[in-house]
Design an enzyme around this catalytic site. Structure first.
Site, PDB file in Angstrom:
ATOM      1  N   ASP A 216      41.242  42.221  45.562  1.00  0.00           N
ATOM      2  CA  ASP A 216      41.358  40.780  45.414  1.00  0.00           C
ATOM      3  C   ASP A 216      40.500  40.337  44.222  1.00  0.00           C
ATOM      4  O   ASP A 216      39.435  40.898  43.971  1.00  0.00           O
ATOM      5  CB  ASP A 216      40.869  40.117  46.707  1.00  0.00           C
ATOM      6  CG  ASP A 216      40.918  38.616  46.652  1.00  0.00           C
ATOM      7  OD1 ASP A 216      41.931  38.060  47.095  1.00  0.00           O
ATOM      8  OD2 ASP A 216      39.951  38.001  46.172  1.00  0.00           O
ATOM      9  N   ASN A 224      41.097  29.503  38.330  1.00  0.00           N
ATOM     10  CA  ASN A 224      42.365  28.794  38.202  1.00  0.00           C
ATOM     11  C   ASN A 224      42.138  27.298  38.008  1.00  0.00           C
ATOM     12  O   ASN A 224      42.791  26.654  37.187  1.00  0.00           O
ATOM     13  CB  ASN A 224      43.203  29.034  39.466  1.00  0.00           C
ATOM     14  CG  ASN A 224      44.620  29.480  39.162  1.00  0.00           C
ATOM     15  OD1 ASN A 224      44.911  29.955  38.071  1.00  0.00           O
ATOM     16  ND2 ASN A 224      45.500  29.324  40.125  1.00  0.00           N
ATOM     17  N   ASP A 233      47.719  33.101  35.756  1.00  0.00           N
ATOM     18  CA  ASP A 233      48.795  34.103  35.739  1.00  0.00           C
ATOM     19  C   ASP A 233      48.437  35.258  34.807  1.00  0.00           C
ATOM     20  O   ASP A 233      48.765  36.420  35.078  1.00  0.00           O
ATOM     21  CB  ASP A 233      50.109  33.472  35.277  1.00  0.00           C
ATOM     22  CG  ASP A 233      50.682  32.515  36.314  1.00  0.00           C
ATOM     23  OD1 ASP A 233      50.183  32.524  37.458  1.00  0.00           O
ATOM     24  OD2 ASP A 233      51.610  31.760  35.984  1.00  0.00           O
ATOM     25  N   GLU A 259      46.479  36.206  44.991  1.00  0.00           N
ATOM     26  CA  GLU A 259      45.698  37.034  44.067  1.00  0.00           C
ATOM     27  C   GLU A 259      45.265  38.340  44.711  1.00  0.00           C
ATOM     28  O   GLU A 259      44.347  38.996  44.225  1.00  0.00           O
ATOM     29  CB  GLU A 259      44.477  36.257  43.568  1.00  0.00           C
ATOM     30  CG  GLU A 259      43.455  35.900  44.626  1.00  0.00           C
ATOM     31  CD  GLU A 259      43.733  34.575  45.312  1.00  0.00           C
ATOM     32  OE1 GLU A 259      42.783  34.009  45.875  1.00  0.00           O
ATOM     33  OE2 GLU A 259      44.892  34.107  45.295  1.00  0.00           O
TER      34      GLU A 259
END
Length: 355
Positions: A216, A224, A233, A259
């Site tokens: 992760d 983000n 992304d 993620e």
């Protein structure tokens, strides 16, 4: 991994972007249109975003027909089934045409056989030269007809072979699309679930090792929120690339969700799986990230990893739960590290997940 509050805020942000696009372009707020714009907001479907951006650049808006086409090509649950049905229909049609040509060729062969039989009978009773010449000419004509028929069949079979080869390639593409996460190019969750269940069954049957790695991205929500989902992304693709570069042929790297990623490691003992996991961790940490629009250096990304190995009686759910608990232990212990089920930090029943 993200906590519920973080996931709530993140998905609400996507929802606001989607509704904003619907309002700005005065689209009907139907479930289909909302799904298209929500997918656009997440950026998880690069080809969808590209299609929408190109259409907007060209026409300034998207019509209902445009949205319907985008949904059908990029989101519709049945799109892969429709593609498979289309290819299957073409295969059946191609086979029907070949069979029809074979019937024609069989008819030509039967006619040629009858001509030979008739000519043989006539030669047995014909005495004059002109009669023999007529029979020979009929044989030559029949042979030429047969030659042309064979050449036509050969050409048709050759064309069919090329068409069927192309259809096989199309089937392979559709199958790959149905099993691949469009953003990262890794296996999708559906493919992961199927392969993990198969790997556990085979490992149990053959008494072989099998390890599972869950990984992760650390502090992904903060990243983000700071830099935007497009840059987010880019981070997901960077991690995916590191996974691809550090797994071997029989291993399966997948995007587990959001993620979080997973790697199935058949015939791999826990110690070896830990080595692979640390290689991946170091590979991700070694890469600097730059914002594409400005070239700004955003620093480095880190990941946390949990590794578990299959035990007698394990199911996919129990193995995932153990690897996930190891991943949480890595997060709790400071992130940017690998924890396995034999480490003292590991607790079988993990607390709520953290980013």
């Amino acid at each position: 991994m993200v906590n519920r509050t973080g996931e709530h805020e993140r998905t609400l942000a996507f929802a606001e972007i989607a509704l904003g696009q619907i309002k700005a372009l005065r689209h009907a707020a139907t479930p289909r249109n909302y799904e298209v714009w929500y997918a656009y907001a997440t950026g998880y479907h690069p080809s969808l975003n590209q299609t929408i951006n190109e259409t907007l650049a060209k026409n300034g808006t998207l019509t209902d027909q445009d949205l319907e086409q985008v949904y059908a090509n990029h989101i519709s649950p049945g799109r892969h089934t429709e593609k498979l049905d289309n290819v299957s229909e073409r295969v059946v049609d191609e086979i029907d045409q070949v069979m029809a040509m074979m019937d024609v060729a069989a008819g030509s062969a039967s006619t040629y056989t009858e001509t030979l039989t008739t000519a043989s009978d006539r030669l047995g009773v014909t005495k004059d030269r002109d009669g023999v010449r007529t029979i020979v000419e009929s044989l030559v004509s029949a042979a030429n007809d047969m030659k042309e028929s064979n050449q036509s069949l050969e050409q048709r079979l050759s064309a069919s072979r090329e068409e069927i080869n192309q259809l096989q390639e199309n089937l392979a593409v559709v199958r790959t699309e149905s099993l691949t996460d469009p953003l990262t190019g890794l296996a999708n969750r559906k493919h992961f679930d199927t392969e993990l269940a198969t790997a556990i069954a085979e490992a149990t049957e053959r008494s072989e090792a099998l390890s599972l790695m869950m990984t992760d991205i650390d502090h992904f929500k903060s990243f983000n929120d700071t830099w935007g989902h497009l840059t987010g992304d880019q981070v997901l693709r960077l991690v995916a690339m590191s996974l691809k570069q550090n797994v071997k042929g029989q291993d399966l790297a997948a995007r587990y969700g959001g993620e979080e990623f997973a790697v199935v490691l058949p015939n791999t003992v826990l110690r070896s799986a830990l080595t692979v996991a640390d290689h991946i961790r170091r590979a991700v940490m070694s890469k600097e990230l730059f914002k594409r629009s400005t070239g700004q250096n955003l620093g480095r990304v880190t990941i946390s990893l949990g590794v578990a190995t299959v035990h007698k009686g394990d199911t996919a759910q129990s193995l995932i739960a153990r690897a996930d608990a190891c991943l949480y232990a890595a997060k709790r212990s400071g992130r940017n590290r690998v924890i396995c089920e034999t480490d003292p930090e590991f607790h079988p029943t993990a607390e709520p997940k953290v980013a």
